[in-house]
Design a protein around this motif. Structure first.
Motif, PDB file in Angstrom:
ATOM      1  N   THR A   1       0.813  -1.227   0.000  1.00  0.00           N
ATOM      2  CA  THR A   1       0.000   0.000   0.000  1.00  0.00           C
ATOM      3  C   THR A   1       0.844   1.273   0.000  1.00  0.00           C
ATOM      4  N   ALA A   2       2.166   1.124   0.110  1.00  0.00           N
ATOM      5  CA  ALA A   2       3.061   2.276   0.085  1.00  0.00           C
ATOM      6  C   ALA A   2       3.620   2.460  -1.324  1.00  0.00           C
ATOM      7  N   PRO A   3       3.977   3.669  -1.714  1.00  0.00           N
ATOM      8  CA  PRO A   3       4.567   3.904  -3.031  1.00  0.00           C
ATOM      9  C   PRO A   3       5.824   3.065  -3.273  1.00  0.00           C
ATOM     10  N   SER A   4       6.589   2.817  -2.212  1.00  0.00           N
ATOM     11  CA  SER A   4       7.799   1.999  -2.298  1.00  0.00           C
ATOM     12  C   SER A   4       8.144   1.504  -0.904  1.00  0.00           C
ATOM     13  N   ARG A   5       9.013   0.518  -0.853  1.00  0.00           N
ATOM     14  CA  ARG A   5       9.441   0.033   0.458  1.00  0.00           C
ATOM     15  C   ARG A   5      10.251   1.102   1.189  1.00  0.00           C
TER      16      ARG A   5
ATOM     17  N   GLY B   1      10.762   4.884   5.526  1.00  0.00           N
ATOM     18  CA  GLY B   1      10.941   6.291   5.889  1.00  0.00           C
ATOM     19  C   GLY B   1       9.863   6.768   6.847  1.00  0.00           C
ATOM     20  N   ALA B   2       8.625   6.354   6.615  1.00  0.00           N
ATOM     21  CA  ALA B   2       7.532   6.727   7.516  1.00  0.00           C
ATOM     22  C   ALA B   2       7.756   6.136   8.900  1.00  0.00           C
ATOM     23  N   LYS B   3       8.226   4.895   8.933  1.00  0.00           N
ATOM     24  CA  LYS B   3       8.515   4.272  10.229  1.00  0.00           C
ATOM     25  C   LYS B   3       9.609   5.036  10.963  1.00  0.00           C
ATOM     26  N   LEU B   4      10.640   5.465  10.253  1.00  0.00           N
ATOM     27  CA  LEU B   4      11.729   6.200  10.887  1.00  0.00           C
ATOM     28  C   LEU B   4      11.245   7.518  11.472  1.00  0.00           C
ATOM     29  N   VAL B   5      10.388   8.214  10.744  1.00  0.00           N
ATOM     30  CA  VAL B   5       9.844   9.483  11.247  1.00  0.00           C
ATOM     31  C   VAL B   5       9.032   9.245  12.517  1.00  0.00           C
ATOM     32  N   VAL B   6       8.133   8.269  12.455  1.00  0.00           N
ATOM     33  CA  VAL B   6       7.247   7.995  13.589  1.00  0.00           C
ATOM     34  C   VAL B   6       8.042   7.506  14.795  1.00  0.00           C
TER      35      VAL B   6
ATOM     36  N   VAL C   1      18.444  -1.421   2.818  1.00  0.00           N
ATOM     37  CA  VAL C   1      18.896  -2.347   1.771  1.00  0.00           C
ATOM     38  C   VAL C   1      18.321  -3.737   1.996  1.00  0.00           C
ATOM     39  N   GLY C   2      18.356  -4.196   3.258  1.00  0.00           N
ATOM     40  CA  GLY C   2      17.821  -5.530   3.563  1.00  0.00           C
ATOM     41  C   GLY C   2      16.341  -5.648   3.324  1.00  0.00           C
ATOM     42  N   SER C   3      15.581  -4.608   3.667  1.00  0.00           N
ATOM     43  CA  SER C   3      14.131  -4.673   3.477  1.00  0.00           C
ATOM     44  C   SER C   3      13.766  -4.640   1.992  1.00  0.00           C
ATOM     45  N   ARG C   4      14.564  -3.996   1.174  1.00  0.00           N
ATOM     46  CA  ARG C   4      14.297  -3.940  -0.258  1.00  0.00           C
ATOM     47  C   ARG C   4      14.494  -5.299  -0.912  1.00  0.00           C
ATOM     48  N   ARG C   5      15.471  -6.050  -0.413  1.00  0.00           N
ATOM     49  CA  ARG C   5      15.820  -7.318  -1.039  1.00  0.00           C
ATOM     50  C   ARG C   5      15.043  -8.509  -0.488  1.00  0.00           C
ATOM     51  N   ARG C   6      14.358  -8.304   0.643  1.00  0.00           N
ATOM     52  CA  ARG C   6      13.680  -9.434   1.278  1.00  0.00           C
ATOM     53  C   ARG C   6      12.349  -9.724   0.575  1.00  0.00           C
ATOM     54  N   ASP C   7      12.101 -11.004   0.326  1.00  0.00           N
ATOM     55  CA  ASP C   7      10.835 -11.413  -0.285  1.00  0.00           C
ATOM     56  C   ASP C   7       9.723 -11.305   0.741  1.00  0.00           C
TER      57      ASP C   7
END
Length: 289
Positions: free
Chosen positions: A102-106, A111-116, A281-287
């Motif tokens: 549901t997010a534009p990208s991982r 980034g939203a998690k980091l802000v919150v 990087v890890g979250s982008r590559r994880r299935d």
């Protein structure tokens, strides 16, 4: 991004985790700093009544600040765990798929998690600072307390440490992906691995190993402030004993071999940034499934 941030806040406040970790944070901050402050007061009072230390003016020994530093550093364990569960908790509950889809990208989701979680870490930091301040005052007894500038630096360094630990937890959780590996790994490292390693390295080099490791640099933020406040209150020390006295005071504050607090902040900020990047990087590559 605004909708992603609102969604992250809803995920936090619709569960009991945040206040479930907030309660032990307050209790540990109050009682741990209280205990260490009271211990310092007892030692000072013992010196005053001892004939062996007759002539030593211990009235200005601000031992209460050691309780603050110790209580603050231990209390940040819970915000650290809170941050580590930001991504791993969703992996465990299998809601991470919806979050990413549901997010534009991982990257936007992370980034939203980091802000919150930076804002939540700020809130936790204020709580840690207030609870350790209360415990320090309760345990100080007849020993002096810091002035306004001293309190400000102790509180500021504690809040910054808490925010950075929270964000480092988010990054590590995103990198590892497994809730148990992230939480247990962080606790095991912070409480045991690095402490043993620093002692071993200090024995090898023959002096206190500098605070260039993550937990040591974090502890050195309020710890270095506490050490400076105590030494400033004691006054001039004979040059022959100055180095040893500094190491002893830093050890009492839980920050042996510490750099200035601002330098420790920069070092720990670097570690936090590293783990955030690795987590991205890890979250982008994880299935996901």
């Amino acid at each position: 991004m605004g909708s992603l941030i609102r969604a992250e806040f809803r995920k936090i406040f619709t569960t009991n985790l945040w206040w479930g970790l907030l309660i032990p944070t307050v209790l540990l901050g109050v009682f741990w700093s209280w205990g260490f402050s009271a211990l310092g007061t007892s030692l000072v009072e013992g010196l005053r009544s001892s004939e062996a230390f007759e002539g030593i003016d211990a009235d200005s020994w601000m031992t209460s600040v050691f309780g603050f530093a110790r209580g603050a550093n231990l209390s940040t364990l819970f915000p650290m765990i809170f941050g580590a569960l930001a991504v791993t908790g969703e992996n465990y509950r299998r809601t991470i798929t919806t979050t990413f889809l549901t997010a534009p990208s991982r990257g936007a989701a992370l980034g939203a998690k980091l802000v919150v979680y930076a804002l939540m870490g700020l809130g936790f930091g204020v709580v840690v600072a207030l609870s350790t301040s209360l415990g320090t005052v309760l345990g100080a007894g007849s020993t002096p307390l810091p002035g306004a500038t001293g309190w400000f630096l102790l509180i500021l360094s504690t809040i910054l440490e808490t925010v950075l630990w929270t964000l480092l937890g988010v990054g590590l959780g995103a990198l590892v992906g497994n809730v148990f590996a992230a939480v247990i790994g962080l606790l095991f490292y912070a409480l045991l691995v690095e402490n043993v390693g620093v002692i071993a390295l200090s024995n090898v080099v023959g002096t206190a190993f500098p605070t260039v490791l993550p937990n040591s640099s974090a502890s050195g933020m309020p710890g270095a402030v506490a050490a400076d406040l105590f030494l400033n209150g004691v006054g001039p020390i004979h040059p022959m004993f100055e180095k040893e006295a500094r190491l002893l005071v830093e050890a009492a504050a839980g920050a042996q071999g510490a750099f200035p607090w601002w330098a420790n902040t920069l070092i720990f900020t670097g570690y936090t940034a590293l783990f955030v990047v690795l987590g991205w990087v890890g979250s982008r590559r994880r299935d996901i499934n």
